[in-house]
Enzyme design. Structure first.
Site, PDB file in Angstrom:
ATOM      1  N   VAL A 134      -3.666  -6.512  -7.810  1.00  0.00           N
ATOM      2  CA  VAL A 134      -2.474  -7.288  -7.488  1.00  0.00           C
ATOM      3  C   VAL A 134      -2.713  -8.764  -7.788  1.00  0.00           C
ATOM      4  O   VAL A 134      -1.843  -9.457  -8.331  1.00  0.00           O
ATOM      5  CB  VAL A 134      -2.077  -7.085  -6.013  1.00  0.00           C
ATOM      6  CG1 VAL A 134      -1.040  -8.122  -5.570  1.00  0.00           C
ATOM      7  CG2 VAL A 134      -1.535  -5.677  -5.792  1.00  0.00           C
ATOM      8  N   GLU A 135      -3.887  -9.260  -7.460  1.00  0.00           N
ATOM      9  CA  GLU A 135      -4.161 -10.692  -7.622  1.00  0.00           C
ATOM     10  C   GLU A 135      -4.216 -11.120  -9.087  1.00  0.00           C
ATOM     11  O   GLU A 135      -3.567 -12.093  -9.479  1.00  0.00           O
ATOM     12  CB  GLU A 135      -5.481 -11.052  -6.928  1.00  0.00           C
ATOM     13  CG  GLU A 135      -5.404 -11.061  -5.413  1.00  0.00           C
ATOM     14  CD  GLU A 135      -4.583 -12.220  -4.863  1.00  0.00           C
ATOM     15  OE1 GLU A 135      -4.278 -13.154  -5.620  1.00  0.00           O
ATOM     16  OE2 GLU A 135      -4.243 -12.177  -3.661  1.00  0.00           O
TER      17      GLU A 135
END
Length: 351
Positions: A134-135
């Site tokens: 996600v990051e």
């Protein structure tokens, strides 16, 4: 990491304005900004000399090289009121084929490291993989801003918002941590690159989190969150373990609301409890239940509402482990996307 950050701003006049609080530069004036001429920067330099033993001339030289980044300032402004939040749309940005394939490859390449992190810290591999995915999509999108530039800009010229003073204090603290981190590691402070908010590396740690939570998981004597998947994996695991993660505890269970006006009032109260688990299943059974037989008694839950635009909200029960993820980024959407992406990647590896 920790995205308390939101979009975006507009430029002001053609002249750099001075006030007792700060100075504001337009996009066209960025090259003409000299931070060493700002009173607040001079005060900051004096404090850094007193607290950390820096040389004043050294810091003045650094801030002479520091650039004002209008883009960072723009991206911090709150989004204008518009369409309601939509969990399904948010999820689709992260749980998608490219990120899933990249996650499978990352997990396969680093399976031994992920297993060691799970054994040492108790954090399941799918949570670590989901979070890094996600990051930054496993390092594919770590950001190209110099952290020194964006942190200085936001520390001394954060846009006008209700939380402006609090946010400037936060970014001044992170600027302080960046300079100390560079000094401690013998690095050039301008070598640290990351997001428009100053988050660095595969897991997007702010400088203060690097100093406090990052670990040398590959044992090479240094911490490198940009190039070492091992350090990124170990650091994420260490962060979550120190922010309330409990070994072998599930994260979330779907929930169903019993419809009535009274139940809506109880739901509103439950949601207002914030990012923590405070209810037993028995406390909730009058208005919110879970169909899952796996939800254990004897632990605490928090009520999670995921807005779906014009469609009905989704409700979930989150354990302490769900809320540990929200300490990384204070968003239900974020935590659920980490969990869902990790689950989907785990299933894809089995096929």
């Amino acid at each position: 990491m920790l995205s308390i950050y939101s979009p975006s701003s507009s430029a002001t006049d053609n002249v750099v304005k001075k006030s007792k609080k700060t100075q504001t530069a337009t996009k066209n004036q960025q090259a003409d900004v000299h931070f060493t001429q700002w009173k607040e920067v001079s005060v900051f330099i004096t404090d850094m000399v007193a607290k950390h033993g820096f040389q004043e001339a050294e810091l003045n030289a650094m801030f002479e090289q520091t650039r004002y980044i209008e883009t960072a300032r723009q991206l911090m402004r709150p989004a204008p009121p518009g369409k309601p939040k939509n969990w399904k749309a948010y999820r689709a940005r992260f749980v998608e084929p490219y990120r899933i394939d990249a996650g499978v490859a990352f997990w396969n390449k680093n399976a031994d490291l992920l297993a060691r992190a799970e054994q040492q810290y108790g954090i399941p591999a799918e949570i670590i993989v989901g979070l890094i995915g996600v990051e930054t999509i496993y390092g594919k999108n770590t950001g190209s801003f110099r952290a020194m530039d964006v942190l200085t800009t936001l520390a001394f010229d954060y846009p006008e918002t209700p939380t402006r003073e609090t946010r400037m204090q936060f970014f001044r603290s992170e600027l302080e941590n960046l300079l100390v981190l560079a000094k401690e590691s013998g690095a050039d402070p301008f070598a640290f690159k990351g997001s428009y908010a100053g988050a660095i590396g595969l897991p997007q740690f702010m400088p203060g989190s690097i100093r406090q939570y990052a670990v040398d998981f590959d044992g090479d004597g240094k911490i490198n969150l940009n190039e070492s998947a091992a350090d990124a994996i170990g650091s994420v695991a260490n962060y979550l373990s120190l922010h309330g993660w409990k070994r072998n505890l599930p994260t979330v269970f779907p929930a169903t609301l019993s419809p009535s006006d009274e139940n809506q009032a109880q739901l509103k109260t439950a949601i207002s409890k914030g990012l923590r688990a405070t209810y037993t299943l028995n406390d909730l059974k009058g208005f919110l239940t879970t169909p899952s037989s796996d939800a254990p008694d004897g632990i605490l839950y928090g009520v999670i509402d995921l807005q779906n635009g014009e469609d009905a909200d989704e409700y979930w029960l989150g354990t302490d482990n769900f809320f540990a993820i929200t300490q990384y980024n204070r968003s239900y959407f974020y935590a659920m996307s980490v969990i869902d992406l990790g689950r989907v990647i785990s299933a894809a590896r089995q096929n």
